[in-house]
Write a protein that holds these residues in place. Sequence first.
Motif, short mmCIF file in Angstrom:
data_model
loop_
_atom_site.label_atom_id
_atom_site.label_comp_id
_atom_site.label_asym_id
_atom_site.label_seq_id
_atom_site.Cartn_x
_atom_site.Cartn_y
_atom_site.Cartn_z
N MET A 1 52.81 -17.50 27.91
CA MET A 1 52.45 -18.83 27.39
C MET A 1 53.39 -19.27 26.28
O MET A 1 53.49 -20.47 25.98
CB MET A 1 51.01 -18.81 26.91
CG MET A 1 49.99 -18.56 28.02
SD MET A 1 50.00 -19.87 29.28
CE MET A 1 49.01 -21.11 28.46
N GLN A 2 54.07 -18.33 25.66
CA GLN A 2 55.03 -18.70 24.62
C GLN A 2 56.20 -19.46 25.23
O GLN A 2 56.64 -20.49 24.69
CB GLN A 2 55.54 -17.45 23.90
CG GLN A 2 56.58 -17.74 22.83
CD GLN A 2 56.77 -16.59 21.90
OE1 GLN A 2 56.04 -16.43 20.92
NE2 GLN A 2 57.74 -15.72 22.19
N GLU A 3 56.73 -18.99 26.33
CA GLU A 3 57.82 -19.69 26.98
C GLU A 3 57.40 -21.11 27.37
O GLU A 3 58.13 -22.08 27.16
CB GLU A 3 58.27 -18.93 28.24
CG GLU A 3 59.39 -19.62 28.99
CD GLU A 3 59.72 -18.93 30.31
OE1 GLU A 3 60.41 -19.57 31.14
OE2 GLU A 3 59.27 -17.79 30.52
N THR B 1 57.99 -25.41 15.23
CA THR B 1 56.79 -25.13 14.44
C THR B 1 55.54 -25.12 15.31
O THR B 1 54.72 -24.19 15.26
CB THR B 1 56.64 -26.16 13.31
OG1 THR B 1 57.83 -26.19 12.54
CG2 THR B 1 55.48 -25.81 12.41
N SER B 2 55.38 -26.16 16.13
CA SER B 2 54.20 -26.23 17.00
C SER B 2 54.20 -25.13 18.04
O SER B 2 53.15 -24.53 18.32
CB SER B 2 54.15 -27.60 17.70
OG SER B 2 53.95 -28.64 16.77
N MET C 1 51.28 -22.34 18.61
CA MET C 1 50.61 -22.20 19.91
C MET C 1 50.75 -20.78 20.44
O MET C 1 49.80 -20.20 20.99
CB MET C 1 51.21 -23.17 20.92
CG MET C 1 50.77 -24.60 20.77
SD MET C 1 51.52 -25.61 22.07
CE MET C 1 51.48 -27.20 21.25
N SER C 2 51.94 -20.20 20.32
CA SER C 2 52.18 -18.85 20.82
C SER C 2 51.28 -17.84 20.13
O SER C 2 50.68 -16.97 20.79
CB SER C 2 53.65 -18.47 20.62
OG SER C 2 54.51 -19.39 21.25
N ALA C 3 51.18 -17.94 18.81
CA ALA C 3 50.30 -17.03 18.07
C ALA C 3 48.85 -17.25 18.45
O ALA C 3 48.07 -16.29 18.58
CB ALA C 3 50.49 -17.24 16.57
N PHE D 1 44.74 -29.79 20.55
CA PHE D 1 44.56 -30.42 21.85
C PHE D 1 44.86 -29.45 22.99
O PHE D 1 44.10 -29.34 23.96
CB PHE D 1 45.44 -31.66 21.97
CG PHE D 1 45.19 -32.48 23.21
CD1 PHE D 1 44.24 -33.47 23.23
CD2 PHE D 1 45.91 -32.22 24.38
CE1 PHE D 1 44.00 -34.21 24.39
CE2 PHE D 1 45.68 -32.95 25.54
CZ PHE D 1 44.72 -33.95 25.54
N VAL D 2 45.98 -28.74 22.88
CA VAL D 2 46.37 -27.79 23.93
C VAL D 2 45.32 -26.70 24.10
O VAL D 2 44.91 -26.37 25.23
CB VAL D 2 47.75 -27.19 23.61
CG1 VAL D 2 48.02 -25.97 24.50
CG2 VAL D 2 48.84 -28.23 23.80
N LEU D 3 44.84 -26.13 23.01
CA LEU D 3 43.83 -25.07 23.10
C LEU D 3 42.54 -25.58 23.74
O LEU D 3 41.95 -24.91 24.60
CB LEU D 3 43.54 -24.50 21.72
CG LEU D 3 44.68 -23.71 21.06
CD1 LEU D 3 44.26 -23.27 19.66
CD2 LEU D 3 45.08 -22.51 21.89
#
Length: 527
Positions: free
Chosen positions: A191-193, A324-325, A329-331, A474-476
């Motif tokens: 999901m980080q990529e 930054t975003s 998100m990755s974490a 929003f993504v989460l």
Amino acid sequence: MNRNDIEMPYPIYYYVAILSIAALFTRSLYVRISLFQRKRRFARKHGCAPVTRVRAWDPLLGLDHFVRLGKAAAQRQYLEYWRKNMFGRYGNTFEINLMGQRLLFTNEPRNIQAVLVTQFPDFDIGQRRRDNSAQLLGVGVFNADGPTWEHARATLRPNLTRAQVADLQLFEKHVGVWMAALPKDGQAVDMQEWAFRFTLDVGTEFLFGTSSGVLDPQATALGRRFAWAFNLGVDGVAQKIRLGSLAPLYYNADYGKACKMVHEYVDPIVLAAIEATQKTGSEQHSNVGDEKRYTFLGALASEGISPKKIRDHVLNILIAARDTSACLMSAAFFELARQPAIQAKLRAEVDRQLEGRLPRYDDLKDMTYLNWFIKEALRLYPPIPMNIRVANKDTILPVGGGPDGSAPIFVPAGQEVVYQIFSTHRRRDLWGEDADQFRPERWETIRPHFQYLPFNGGPRICPGQQFALLETSFVLVRFLQEYSRLEAPATSQQPWTENYTLTCSVGQGSWVKLTKRGGEKGSEVSA
């Protein structure tokens, strides 16, 4: 005997050289003595005391520290090495020699507050950051001081008003592409990529009015080249900055090519914005194809400054808009997939508050546990874990001197001060004995000040922090709505390691297995 008959044993230029060397030596000695006296007077006036100095077997260059730090970086433990082996051993503020350069390190909130707020005029970003990032970024808000920085920040501000960032249609559009591109067979994905692709697409559309389109598996070759080049360019800037005085030794055969590719991608977009502004004569800062929305690019294009300066400014902002975003998100995905109890609480809050509809701006602000979760991710995994400022005149830091570290310390003009938020966020005396644990519930009662600075502070606080928080929220929420389970595969359960460039993401990636939920969601997003 005639005076003209006297022969000198050496040519006249030999004596001139000796006298010149003596004059230079005398001047250097005078400067050093003057500096020493100035420091002593200043220190006495402000009650300063000596700061702890980290010893090295090589007092000239500190090569032993450089070697150990290089080894830690190779093991993706660079930040942890500073936290445990340096701050843990030498205290919260100390001085260290790295390759002949004396650096002042601190993780003390009072010192960080002084650098960023109370003594803000005394510190600059510094020439080193500008020099080491100029090939890719030119000069802009990331690496500028003074009027250039003030202008870029003032121009960006209208792009980040609530009316601008609360338009969640932009996020939903790209989340839809992201979800559609994910494998349907339940295999694990990094999901980080995908987060870095998502924030690049959103960032380019938000700032330029046109997206890079790299989330789409059918992305154009141009978009893929731009994403590759931007990644390599940012990594090169980070390595050069970290090398400090050794930055001229940095070499990557592809770095220059990557910088050129980035410029070739952005330049036509800049020229199109300038042409559109000239044709319409508009002063509304609208962008190509979107006359209703203020864009940073459109604002710059209407000012009549050179295309290169416009490119510099938008690339400086794009780094923050993407990295930054994406790191946050990755974490968040990293912890979400490893914490089923926390995931269940988040999903329950989302389902209870939204009842199947898509989130509005106020919904995201009102989700208490979601906000605790994001704050905790920012605490343990700050996207910008270390930063540097340079004293532009003789000044002080309020604590760090003397046997117990409680006295002020003298900071001479030109001194680089490194503040490490990563260590501050994990200090047990500030956060409790469970400081290393991911526990969102701590935010129910804690009200931190300068011991919590994921987006910096003071006049140079990240201008896009609300955008990053809203985008991540929003993504989460959307993934919790669309997937009944997000879990880390057994093969990726190892502890967190770092991927530290200009920002810090997850070293091993955020690998997640996704299980799709049943049912259909609404199709409209409201501000």
